[in-house]
Design a protein around this motif. Structure first.
Motif, PDB file in Angstrom:
ATOM      1  N   ILE A   2      36.344  52.562  33.857  1.00 48.33           N
ATOM      2  CA  ILE A   2      36.725  52.562  35.270  1.00 48.33           C
ATOM      3  C   ILE A   2      35.674  51.805  36.069  1.00 48.33           C
ATOM      4  CG2 ILE A   2      37.163  54.037  37.275  1.00 48.33           C
ATOM      5  CD1 ILE A   2      37.946  56.264  35.262  1.00 48.33           C
ATOM      6  N   PRO A   3      36.062  50.785  36.830  1.00 47.03           N
ATOM      7  CA  PRO A   3      35.068  50.014  37.586  1.00 47.03           C
ATOM      8  C   PRO A   3      34.168  50.864  38.479  1.00 47.03           C
ATOM      9  CG  PRO A   3      37.126  48.822  37.536  1.00 47.03           C
ATOM     10  CD  PRO A   3      37.397  50.151  36.890  1.00 47.03           C
TER      11      PRO A   3
ATOM     12  N   LEU B 257      42.724  47.258  36.630  1.00 49.83           N
ATOM     13  CA  LEU B 257      42.484  45.871  37.030  1.00 49.83           C
ATOM     14  C   LEU B 257      41.764  44.993  35.998  1.00 49.83           C
ATOM     15  CD1 LEU B 257      41.607  46.463  40.781  1.00 49.83           C
ATOM     16  CD2 LEU B 257      43.782  45.732  39.794  1.00 49.83           C
ATOM     17  N   PRO B 258      40.753  45.462  35.276  1.00 55.56           N
ATOM     18  CA  PRO B 258      40.059  44.574  34.334  1.00 55.56           C
ATOM     19  C   PRO B 258      41.007  44.106  33.224  1.00 55.56           C
ATOM     20  CG  PRO B 258      38.783  46.562  34.748  1.00 55.56           C
ATOM     21  CD  PRO B 258      40.150  46.800  35.305  1.00 55.56           C
TER      22      PRO B 258
ATOM     23  N   ALA C 134      35.371  42.184  30.983  1.00 55.92           N
ATOM     24  CA  ALA C 134      35.313  42.069  32.441  1.00 55.92           C
ATOM     25  C   ALA C 134      34.422  43.138  33.025  1.00 55.92           C
ATOM     26  CB  ALA C 134      36.723  42.156  33.016  1.00 55.92           C
ATOM     27  N   LEU C 135      34.461  44.327  32.442  1.00 59.06           N
ATOM     28  CA  LEU C 135      33.599  45.407  32.937  1.00 59.06           C
ATOM     29  C   LEU C 135      32.145  45.155  32.565  1.00 59.06           C
ATOM     30  CD1 LEU C 135      35.816  48.532  32.189  1.00 59.06           C
ATOM     31  CD2 LEU C 135      35.361  47.477  34.397  1.00 59.06           C
ATOM     32  N   GLU C 136      31.929  44.575  31.399  1.00 54.28           N
ATOM     33  CA  GLU C 136      30.566  44.266  30.974  1.00 54.28           C
ATOM     34  C   GLU C 136      29.916  43.249  31.896  1.00 54.28           C
ATOM     35  OE1 GLU C 136      31.098  43.026  26.977  1.00 54.28           O
ATOM     36  OE2 GLU C 136      31.510  45.057  26.228  1.00 54.28           O
ATOM     37  N   GLU C 137      30.728  42.358  32.463  1.00 55.01           N
ATOM     38  CA  GLU C 137      30.203  41.332  33.362  1.00 55.01           C
ATOM     39  C   GLU C 137      29.670  41.916  34.675  1.00 55.01           C
ATOM     40  OE1 GLU C 137      29.804  37.968  33.091  1.00 55.01           O
ATOM     41  OE2 GLU C 137      30.250  38.213  30.963  1.00 55.01           O
ATOM     42  N   ILE C 138      30.153  43.108  35.057  1.00 56.49           N
ATOM     43  CA  ILE C 138      29.708  43.700  36.320  1.00 56.49           C
ATOM     44  C   ILE C 138      28.702  44.815  36.093  1.00 56.49           C
ATOM     45  CG2 ILE C 138      31.867  43.133  37.476  1.00 56.49           C
ATOM     46  CD1 ILE C 138      32.642  46.109  37.252  1.00 56.49           C
ATOM     47  N   ALA C 139      28.402  45.099  34.855  1.00 56.81           N
ATOM     48  CA  ALA C 139      27.474  46.186  34.539  1.00 56.81           C
ATOM     49  C   ALA C 139      26.061  45.845  35.009  1.00 56.81           C
ATOM     50  CB  ALA C 139      27.482  46.490  33.049  1.00 56.81           C
TER      51      ALA C 139
END
Length: 257
Positions: free
Chosen positions: A207-208, A246-247, A252-257
């Motif tokens: 979950i973002p 959304l991801p 995609a989640l790893e990119e915002i971690a």
């Protein structure tokens, strides 16, 4: 600030636990009369007692159309009006397709989808007579948007609810009745707690916003749909999932971690 809904009456099915209990509690805090409906009277009574003197309990299985008519009659008898229905009752037993029986499938569809129909049909006479009403259906991201192994019957029931509201809202619009749905993602309830810490950690990681939702996150949306401010909204759905759908991938989640 929402315009006051004090004095109106809401029926919350599946109102003794989880999301339903949170919805019932939120409406009670807003000053509404609350009829908590659950299959077991003791569970409904416990939830109503938590809300206070403006709440009461009723035992009904939404898979039974006569039982739904009975809860509508009880709301009118106790409070003199029936303004809002939160059709929240639902079950989610897991069964993969190779072992799922007709009885398994029928039980889930009968409660989640047919139960929504029964509940809505029960409240229509009062709402039509008043020429005002709010119907809020608890659907899910599972089915309408996502899938999960073991929940084909559940997903079908939740997607079916959205097909139901899109025609129901057309039929009921001339009477001033709106019909909308909330689509919860993973919400922290008694049901999820039983799945273990490892499961919860994995869900939070997907979950973002990096947390599970609370029952209040859903209850606040339901209260908005019931409000005067939402009078021009009908046949709509609101996803409440912390951005989970959304991801396009875990990357995609790893990119915002």
């Amino acid at each position: 600030m929402l315009k006051a809904l004090e004095g109106r009456t809401v029926v919350v099915t599946g109102g003794s636990k989880g999301i339903g209990r949170g919805i019932a509690r939120r409406f009670g805090a807003a000053g509404l009369n609350v009829l908590v409906v659950a299959r077991r009277l003791a569970d409904a009574e416990a939830a109503a007692a938590e809300i206070g003197p403006n709440a009461s309990a009723f035992a009904a299985d939404v898979a039974d159309r006569a039982a739904c008519a009975a809860f509508a009659a009880a709301a009118l008898e106790r409070y003199g009006r029936l303004d809002i229905l939160c059709a929240n009752a639902g079950i989610f037993p897991a069964a993969k397709l190779d072992v799922m029986t007709d009885a398994d499938f029928d039980q889930v569809i009968g409660t989640n989808l047919k139960g929504t129909f029964h509940s809505v049909a029960a409240v229509l006479p009062a709402m039509k007579a008043a020429r005002w009403g709010r119907i809020v259906v608890t659907s899910s991201i599972t089915g309408p948007i996502t899938g999960y192994p073991g929940w084909a019957h559940y997903g079908a029931s939740k997607a079916g609810q959205l097909g139901f509201i899109r025609t129901a809202c057309l039929e009921l619009a001339p009477f001033g009745i709106t019909v909308n749905a909330v689509l919860p993602g993973n919400i922290r309830t008694e049901g999820l707690d039983g799945l273990g810490a490892d499961y919860l950690e994995k869900m939070e990681a997907s979950i973002p916003l990096k947390r599970l939702g609370s029952v209040d996150d859903i209850a606040n949306a339901a209260l908005f749909f019931a409000s005067e401010e939402a009078a021009y909204i009908t046949g709509q759905t609101l996803v409440i999932d912390g951005g989970q759908v959304l991801p396009e991938s875990l990357m995609a989640l790893e990119e915002i971690a």
